[in-house]
Design a protein around this motif. Structure first.
Motif: not given
Length: 761
Positions: A512-514, A592-594, A678-681, A722-723
């Protein structure tokens, strides 16, 4: 029968001294009512309050309801101990029969019953297979002419053994793993008597007692006296089949969930589990090597279809529901602001003034306009750490020892386990009941290390609530269970704040958070060790399940260490509530890093010097400057009291990015995959701990021990995913702790909320 909606069969009772209580719900909406369930041996005064900004000054709490008089409500007993109750026992007299099952005992020291139709108040009826205090087997048969008692060898702890007890016209024998180990005489006929048939308990004057601390598989009762060949054949089947002629009862224990235990003999001797017990254990023929350690993998998706998992784990201190009657019921005014509330019980005990608080969450009324910000209370973690639910009452704020060790108990036989301490005989703790007291969740309770003033529960989370109120931010409050039940509630808010030690997440809450973020939502994570373990709930939402299992360094040649906690043997990751794999989210192919950018990277339980500070990494980042100027430059520190004093944010447990964890991971286990960064962090600051502690643990991605990178323990990040969605993650359990003493961190948080579209009112 095992649930609170069914009557409990007569059961050994424990009466608790002092006062113990729990609220009837984890959270309740304003405008509705909440009940309280109290056991008290002392008179007390009851009130209900919304807690104020200072955990050490209850005079600042807002009283919502108060009873004017002291009220002696009386003691309500608890009834710990799991077993299977079978109303329809054997009928006799019996000229012959065989009891058999597989047993793996956890520990000894108490008299334990395996299979019985026996009441010790009767000297001439009944039969039973038991374990004596020293671990030796005992087989008892009572008949009209005499009673027989045969003693066998001592069982081995935590080792599966096939046991058969054979009776035939006065002859009694015990068999262990297909070999006869004892032979004696008994009555000419066995009279089963009127007692109920029990698996894992016996009777005493009609009351269940003698509870088993063992794993059990394939118990059965044969009408015939099995011979040597028959016993050996049954032992060689390793509990994977339930065939055989002349069965009087056979329980394969293959249900894997629920309270019903089915008899497949055709005799209708079905059973009901009392006090929950544990399904989905590793049976006698189980091959743990088939279960991947570091991913969900293939081949073990459906534990119910795997016969080698069939079995049931009993514990003499199993308890997930006190079953106490409601003693108080209070209506919450519809205009009460969301927040932490307590049912407060004040009384005198042994000349001391004692205050006992039962904590719960009040949500905004359903018809009210939601606030811009939703704050999540880490109630799953409060429950997971709830050791000593029946702790001895103390004057002043309780101080819970490190790693959630038990406090002194109000009764020596009352359960004291939680997800970090094992059952009394060492069984892993996979379940936590919500219809139980949780004094560790008192809003003024401390948590170790001592001398720091630190707490990981409600006391910690109150710092954020008070800061939001002082700075004029309207917020709503919900529990983890609310999010589990309705993940769509996130969509009503501009920003969700994950606060404190938000360690235990269910699949609906995780996904749900994602989804909320993918749809453009924003998250502020003021937590460490975040979204670490997967949990589930039963259909009523009254029992929480998690499945921690031991990692390879914890295991000793495939056997569990003595009283290992909290993990069970590898392979027991599968939940009985939903059949899905549990354990760490990252080993369920769902890091959870995703979702929030960081993963758990370690913990420490030392002393006041253990806590570190944030050091600015990217001083040019806009969050340091817009709309409030923090004045921080590269290398400057924040996240601490003036002069670097306590409170300091970086300690207890912390999170790092995959990019950093990759630098700390020096070995990738066979069958595992190290995820890509992960990209963008964007790393705003690094949490640094310069003082190593004796109990420090820096972990790589696969939970292996590693070294810190110059004291780097946490990262504070901003991530435009990104998502979809935006995340600010402070990376440490103690992030909220410094709010109110560190004005710079407060300015930074105000900038974050501003960027996420949240303004003070």
């Amino acid at each position: 029968m095992p649930g609170s909606t069914h009557p409990l069969p007569p059961h050994l009772a424990i009466e608790l001294p002092g006062l113990h209580a729990y609220a009837g719900a984890v959270s309740v909406a304003a405008g509705s009512a909440i009940g309280f369930h109290v056991s008290s041996s002392v008179p007390y005064r009851f009130s209900l309050s919304r807690v104020g900004p200072d955990p050490d000054d209850a005079s600042l709490d807002t009283v919502v309801h108060a009873d004017p008089a002291w009220q002696p409500e009386g003691v309500q007993a608890i009834h710990p101990g799991s077993y299977v109750w079978i109303e329809r026992g054997l009928q006799g007299p019996l000229p012959s029969f065989t009891l058999e099952c597989w047993i793996s005992p956890w520990d000894f020291g108490d008299r334990q019953a395996i299979v019985t139709q026996l009441d010790d108040a009767s000297s001439h009826q009944g039969y039973g297979l038991l374990i004596r205090e020293d671990g030796s087997l005992e087989f008892r048969c009572h008949g009209p002419d005499r009673a027989g008692c045969l003693t066998g060898p001592r069982l081995a702890e935590r080792t599966w053994a096939h046991i058969a007890a054979v009776f035939e016209a006065g002859a009694m024998s015990l068999w262990l793993n297909g070999e006869r180990v004892a032979l004696g005489t008994g009555p000419s006929l066995c009279d089963p008597g009127p007692a109920p048939l029990r698996l894992g308990a016996q009777g005493m004057r009609g009351v269940a007692c003698g509870f088993l601390d063992a794993d059990m598989a394939m118990p059965a009762v044969h009408a015939a006296a099995l011979d040597a060949a028959g016993v050996a054949r049954r032992a060689n089947l390793r509990a994977q089949r339930s065939d055989g002629p002349g069965l009087l009862a056979c329980w394969p224990l293959s249900e894997g969930r629920g309270a019903r235990v089915t008899d497949v003999s055709g005799q209708g001797r079905h059973g009901e589990i009392v006090n929950h017990a544990t399904w989905n254990i590793a049976g006698p023929a189980f091959d743990a090597a088939r279960v991947p350690r570091f991913s969900a993998g293939m081949g073990e998706h459906d534990p119910q279809s795997e016969a080698t998992r069939h079995g049931l784990r009993f514990a003499s201190d199993d308890l997930v529901d006190c079953r106490w009657t409601e003693t108080h019921r209070v209506s919450i005014p519809i205009d009460v602001q969301p927040g932490l509330h307590v049912g407060r019980f004040e009384f005198e005990l042994e000349g001391r003034e004692v205050r006992y608080d039962a904590t719960f969450v009040v949500r905004r009324a359903p018809a009210a306009e939601p606030a811009p910000v939703l704050v999540l209370c880490a109630t799953n973690s409060w429950r997971a750490y709830a050791s000593s639910p029946f702790a001895r009452n103390v004057a002043g704020a309780a101080h819970w020892p490190r790693r959630a060790a038990p406090l002194p108990n109000s009764h020596p036989d009352a359960p004291a386990y939680n997800h970090y301490t094992p059952h009394r005989k060492g069984q892993p703790t996979y379940f936590a009941g919500l219809r139980m007291p949780w004094p560790n969740a008192a809003t003024d309770a401390f948590y170790a290390p001592e001398g720091t003033g630190f707490c990981q529960g409600p006391r910690l989370e109150r710092h954020l609530h008070a800061w939001l109120e002082r700075n004029g931010y309207a917020y709503d409050l919900v529990s983890d269970l609310d999010l589990h039940r309705d993940p769509s509630l996130l969509g009503r808010y501009r920003c969700v704040v994950i606060n404190g030690h938000s360690e235990y997440w269910s699949a609906p809450a995780f996904e749900g958070l994602d989804q909320y973020l993918c749809e453009g939502g924003s998250a502020v994570v003021l937590s460490g060790n975040t979204m670490y373990w997967r949990v589930s709930f039963d259909e009523e939402g009254t029992v929480m399940e998690q499945r921690k299992t031991l990692t390879p360094p914890d295991e000793q040649d495939g056997a569990l260490p003595k009283h290992a906690a909290p993990g069970g043997p590898h392979g027991e990751q599968y939940h009985s509530q939903d059949g899905q794999r549990g354990g760490l989210w990252r080993f369920n192919d769902r890091s959870c890093s995703d979702v929030i950018g960081l993963e758990t990277a370690g913990w420490a339980f030392a002393d006041a010097d253990d806590f570190g500070v944030y050091r600015v990494h990217d001083a040019q980042h806009f969050l340091y400057h817009q709309p409030h100027e923090t004045g921080l430059g590269v290398g400057d520190t924040f996240g601490h009291a003036p002069g670097g004093a306590l409170p300091r944010a970086i300690g207890h447990e912390w999170d790092l990015s995959i990019a950093t964890l990759r630098r700390m991971t020096h070995h990738v286990p066979e069958g595992a995959v190290l995820p890509a960064p992960h990209h963008g962090i964007q790393v705003l600051a690094q949490g640094i701990r310069r003082v190593p502690g004796a109990m420090d643990a820096y972990l790589d991605f696969f939970e292996g021990a590693t070294e810190s990178l110059g004291g780097l323990s946490a990262e504070m990040i901003y991530w435009e995913r990104p998502q979809g969605g935006r995340v600010f993650h402070a990376g440490a359990v103690g992030a909220s702790w410094v709010l109110g003493v560190d004005e710079v961190f407060g300015l930074l948080l105000r900038n974050v909320l501003h960027h996420f579209g949240v303004q003070p009112t």
